[in-house]
Design a protein around this motif. Sequence first.
Motif, short mmCIF file in Angstrom:
data_model
loop_
_atom_site.label_atom_id
_atom_site.label_comp_id
_atom_site.label_asym_id
_atom_site.label_seq_id
_atom_site.Cartn_x
_atom_site.Cartn_y
_atom_site.Cartn_z
N ASN A 60 0.84 -1.14 -0.10
CA ASN A 60 -0.40 0.13 0.31
C ASN A 60 0.74 1.57 -0.18
OD1 ASN A 60 -1.58 2.71 1.49
ND2 ASN A 60 -2.97 0.44 1.16
N GLN A 61 0.34 2.08 -0.74
CA GLN A 61 1.32 3.29 -1.03
C GLN A 61 0.19 4.70 -1.03
OE1 GLN A 61 4.65 3.60 -3.92
NE2 GLN A 61 4.45 1.42 -3.62
N ASP A 62 -0.63 4.72 -0.10
CA ASP A 62 -1.71 5.42 0.28
C ASP A 62 -0.90 6.44 0.85
OD1 ASP A 62 -3.08 4.30 -1.64
OD2 ASP A 62 -4.56 3.67 -0.05
N PHE A 63 0.35 6.60 1.11
CA PHE A 63 0.41 7.49 2.50
C PHE A 63 0.92 8.82 2.00
CE2 PHE A 63 3.82 4.30 0.78
CZ PHE A 63 5.09 5.21 0.72
N THR A 64 0.71 10.24 2.86
CA THR A 64 1.27 11.22 2.37
C THR A 64 2.85 11.02 2.88
OG1 THR A 64 -0.10 11.88 3.01
CG2 THR A 64 1.38 13.68 2.71
N LEU A 65 3.61 11.06 1.66
CA LEU A 65 5.34 11.46 1.80
C LEU A 65 5.92 13.03 1.72
CD1 LEU A 65 7.77 10.19 1.32
CD2 LEU A 65 7.78 10.60 -0.84
N ILE A 66 6.73 13.00 3.05
CA ILE A 66 7.77 14.22 2.45
C ILE A 66 9.23 13.52 2.53
CG2 ILE A 66 8.96 15.82 4.70
CD1 ILE A 66 5.95 15.43 6.12
N ALA A 67 9.45 14.24 1.47
CA ALA A 67 10.82 13.55 0.95
C ALA A 67 11.88 14.51 0.50
CB ALA A 67 10.83 13.45 -0.36
N ASN A 68 12.33 13.84 0.61
CA ASN A 68 14.16 15.45 0.77
C ASN A 68 14.31 15.89 1.70
OD1 ASN A 68 14.95 14.43 -2.54
ND2 ASN A 68 13.75 15.01 -2.89
N ASN A 69 14.14 15.13 3.00
CA ASN A 69 13.90 16.13 4.33
C ASN A 69 13.52 17.11 4.38
OD1 ASN A 69 15.84 14.28 5.70
ND2 ASN A 69 17.53 15.29 4.83
N GLY A 70 11.66 17.01 3.37
CA GLY A 70 11.30 17.62 3.82
C GLY A 70 11.27 19.03 2.78
N ALA A 71 11.74 19.08 1.78
CA ALA A 71 12.35 19.97 0.76
C ALA A 71 11.10 19.50 -0.64
CB ALA A 71 13.36 19.94 -0.32
N GLU A 72 9.91 18.40 -0.29
CA GLU A 72 8.85 17.85 -1.39
C GLU A 72 7.84 17.33 0.05
OE1 GLU A 72 8.97 15.84 -5.53
OE2 GLU A 72 10.42 15.47 -4.69
N VAL A 73 6.75 17.54 -0.45
CA VAL A 73 5.11 16.99 -0.35
C VAL A 73 4.73 16.51 -0.94
CG1 VAL A 73 3.23 17.10 1.52
CG2 VAL A 73 5.63 18.65 2.01
N VAL A 74 4.20 15.05 -1.30
CA VAL A 74 3.99 14.09 -2.28
C VAL A 74 2.63 13.58 -1.63
CG1 VAL A 74 3.63 12.07 -4.45
CG2 VAL A 74 6.06 13.67 -3.25
N GLU A 75 1.27 13.43 -2.58
CA GLU A 75 -0.04 13.08 -1.64
C GLU A 75 -0.21 12.55 -3.43
OE1 GLU A 75 -2.64 11.92 0.59
OE2 GLU A 75 -1.75 13.84 1.15
N TYR A 83 10.19 22.96 -1.24
CA TYR A 83 11.22 24.08 -1.06
C TYR A 83 12.15 24.32 -1.56
CZ TYR A 83 7.51 23.32 2.43
OH TYR A 83 6.17 23.18 3.32
N PRO A 84 12.78 24.61 -2.55
CA PRO A 84 13.99 24.65 -3.89
C PRO A 84 15.26 25.58 -3.06
CG PRO A 84 11.82 25.30 -5.02
CD PRO A 84 11.85 25.51 -3.64
N ILE A 85 16.34 24.90 -3.67
CA ILE A 85 17.40 25.81 -2.86
C ILE A 85 18.15 26.68 -3.49
CG2 ILE A 85 19.63 25.94 -2.10
CD1 ILE A 85 19.58 22.47 -1.84
N PRO A 151 14.14 23.78 -10.54
CA PRO A 151 14.35 23.68 -9.01
C PRO A 151 15.39 22.20 -8.59
CG PRO A 151 12.42 24.24 -9.83
CD PRO A 151 13.30 23.82 -10.82
N ILE A 152 16.24 23.29 -7.63
CA ILE A 152 17.16 21.86 -7.14
C ILE A 152 16.11 21.39 -5.26
CG2 ILE A 152 19.07 21.18 -6.03
CD1 ILE A 152 18.92 20.73 -8.69
N LEU A 153 16.13 20.37 -5.34
CA LEU A 153 15.19 20.48 -3.91
C LEU A 153 16.27 19.93 -2.57
CD1 LEU A 153 12.60 18.31 -4.58
CD2 LEU A 153 12.28 21.14 -4.41
#
Length: 269
Positions: A60-75, A83-85, A151-153
């Motif tokens: 199951n992959q229905d979870f919310t994902l905070i990726a790249n140590n918080g720089a990207e939120v995927v639903e 949040y780019p650098i 953009p670099i995350l």
Amino acid sequence: MMTIKLIATDLDATFLRADKSFDRQAYQVMVDLAKKQNVTFVVATGNHPDKVAKYFAGANQDFTLIANNGAEVVEQGEIMKTYPIETAAFQPIVETVLANRDRVSMGLVFTGVTQAFMLKEMAALGYGDRKAQQYFKDLRIVDSLSEINEPILKMTVDLPDFERPFMEAVNNRQLPIHVTTSGYGAVDLVNPAVNKGVALKDLGDQLGILPEEMAAFGDGLNDLEMLQLVGHPFVMPNADPELFTYGFEEAVADSNNDGVLKTILADLL
């Protein structure tokens, strides 16, 4: 039974075993219980979304994902926030890595939204780009920073047993950057306004969930802000020693023994 509306977990050395597996049967039991109790499950990791999808392939992959140590939120596969650098930080970080070239096992990688970039001079360091190819999808080797066209995350470099001195060197340059480590040599650099805690707080605001109604699991210093945010923080028995100085509760087992799932099923759901 404490009131929990959201459970977040780091992956490497927290939710995942050393071989990147997990108890899939217990995971599905947890997913079903969380859904029944209207609890949001969040994966908060330094990994890129494609890497996370591989870990959970067939599950199951229905979870919310905070990726790249918080720089990207995927639903549900859709990028909700990034949040780019600032590009002004790129060259100084390259220079800091090169100044410590003898410590590098994997040169600096720039993670964008759709692909990753690596300078040729970085690909020549340590184990070369072979190590980076294992972790970053669509890795593109470039001659100069001007070829980075999105953009670099996150920026990542591996310096085994040299994380803290490198982080100190970066902080001394006073750049628009937040530097952290997940341990095992990996150092991540992201937007200074970003960490897993910031992303989780933003997510809670969207969902109407207060920090005290959240639980979180982590093992590394890149989990610290997330653990400090939530009302019910758990560290793994195999966590970075510094995390034990904060008085967080300890998971019932380590990552190799599915401590996150066992703790959730025993105490949280």
